[in-house]
Design a protein around this motif. Structure first.
Motif, short mmCIF file in Angstrom:
data_model
loop_
_atom_site.label_atom_id
_atom_site.label_comp_id
_atom_site.label_asym_id
_atom_site.label_seq_id
_atom_site.Cartn_x
_atom_site.Cartn_y
_atom_site.Cartn_z
N ASN A 1 69.91 19.58 39.70
CA ASN A 1 69.03 19.86 38.63
C ASN A 1 68.10 18.88 38.09
OD1 ASN A 1 70.79 18.88 37.34
ND2 ASN A 1 71.66 20.64 36.26
N ASN A 2 68.39 17.64 38.69
CA ASN A 2 67.45 16.46 38.17
C ASN A 2 67.20 15.76 39.48
OD1 ASN A 2 68.22 16.57 35.41
ND2 ASN A 2 70.21 15.50 35.53
N ALA A 3 65.91 15.73 39.61
CA ALA A 3 64.93 15.15 40.79
C ALA A 3 64.37 13.65 40.29
CB ALA A 3 63.89 16.02 41.25
N ARG A 4 65.20 12.75 40.97
CA ARG A 4 64.91 11.19 40.68
C ARG A 4 63.16 11.10 41.10
NH1 ARG A 4 69.51 8.07 39.49
NH2 ARG A 4 67.96 6.25 40.17
N VAL A 5 62.28 10.65 40.15
CA VAL A 5 60.91 10.37 40.89
C VAL A 5 60.87 9.41 42.05
CG1 VAL A 5 60.46 8.46 39.00
CG2 VAL A 5 58.60 10.03 39.92
N GLU A 6 61.86 8.40 41.72
CA GLU A 6 61.88 7.56 43.02
C GLU A 6 62.16 7.96 44.39
OE1 GLU A 6 63.44 5.67 38.98
OE2 GLU A 6 63.73 7.34 40.32
N THR A 7 63.13 9.20 44.42
CA THR A 7 63.69 9.50 45.71
C THR A 7 63.10 11.21 45.91
OG1 THR A 7 65.56 10.07 44.83
CG2 THR A 7 65.37 7.97 45.87
N SER B 1 61.59 12.24 49.47
CA SER B 1 62.36 12.01 50.57
C SER B 1 63.72 12.72 50.26
CB SER B 1 62.82 10.45 50.78
OG SER B 1 63.39 10.00 49.71
N SER B 2 64.24 13.26 49.16
CA SER B 2 65.54 13.80 49.10
C SER B 2 65.42 15.56 49.92
CB SER B 2 65.90 14.07 47.60
OG SER B 2 66.84 14.84 47.30
N ASP C 1 60.29 19.07 49.97
CA ASP C 1 59.39 20.32 50.31
C ASP C 1 58.58 20.62 49.03
OD1 ASP C 1 60.32 19.97 52.91
OD2 ASP C 1 61.56 21.60 52.84
N ALA C 2 59.38 20.97 47.80
CA ALA C 2 58.69 21.28 46.71
C ALA C 2 57.60 20.21 45.92
CB ALA C 2 59.73 21.68 45.48
N TRP C 3 58.07 19.01 46.01
CA TRP C 3 57.38 17.84 45.61
C TRP C 3 56.12 17.55 46.56
CZ3 TRP C 3 56.12 15.37 41.58
CH2 TRP C 3 55.69 14.22 41.53
#
Length: 225
Positions: free
Chosen positions: A51-57, A60-61, A66-68
């Protein structure tokens, strides 16, 4: 719930799972197995929270890229954000509210996943996080990170406190429909005065009380020696 652009130029809300579902995933929640702590015991399964997407990764995560990359950004409305404070050595939950009592609009990403067994289409979403070590209020939150070898608490310059971005109405269109670079420029924490200070003030009073009690106890010990 999260908000995305509507066809009429406004916003539309969608219900979904809080926590992204990786493309190709077989279940809504992905688990990681760990060996049993007891000989012959069953392996432990722990859910992998997304539920938390780190902007640094985020680019590539596997769970978020795909969403980003596809520009599927959203707004997550919230009356408050619950975060843990560990300054007393124990977890004390803070309810982060806006000082003006209006709702937050947290920057997030979203996706769709089709259940391979039922065929159900499941909306899912997560919020973007970034380092807030220099923020005078948010850097007080979350459990201090420790050295994996020594177990000692890392110094402030090696901590990685995380925060989320509030997107103001004037920036909604840019966040939802702008370029990736334009969106990344909006991932900043609001200034400290933007927040209601009630929990911070209560914590300061608790810390003052703990400090005063410690001083009194040391005085009693010194007087008895």
């Amino acid at each position: 719930m999260f908000l995305i652009p509507a066809g009429d130029g406004g916003l539309t809300g969608r219900l979904g799972q809080w926590g992204m579902i990786r493309a190709g995933q077989r279940e809504r929640v992905e688990y990681k197995e760990y060996p049993s702590k007891k000989p012959g015991g069953q392996p432990r399964r722990e859910s992998m929270l997304k539920n938390n997407a780190r902007v640094e990764t985020v680019a590539s995560s596997p769970a978020f890229k795909d969403a980003w990359r596809g520009g599927r950004r959203c707004l997550i409305p919230a009356l408050r954000l619950q975060e843990p404070n560990w300054q007393t050595g124990k977890c004390v939950w803070w309810q982060l509210r806006r000082a003006d009592e209006l709702p937050w609009m947290v920057g997030g990403i979203w996706s769709e996943w089709t259940d391979p067994e039922s065929g159900e289409l499941v909306n899912n979403y997560a919020m973007l996080t970034f380092n807030v070590d220099d923020h005078p209020l948010l850097n007080r939150l979350h459990r201090p990170e420790k050295d994996r070898v020594t177990g000692e608490v890392l110094p402030p310059e090696k901590q990685d406190k995380r925060g989320s971005a509030h997107i103001e109405p004037a920036h909604w269109t840019t966040w939802l429909q702008g370029s990736i670079d334009e969106a990344k420029a909006l991932l900043v924490a609001p200034p400290a005065e933007f927040y209601d200070k009630s929990d911070a003030q209560r914590m300061d009073e608790m810390l003052t009380g703990i400090s005063s009690q410690s001083v009194s106890q040391r005085g009693l010990i010194a007087g008895n020696t």
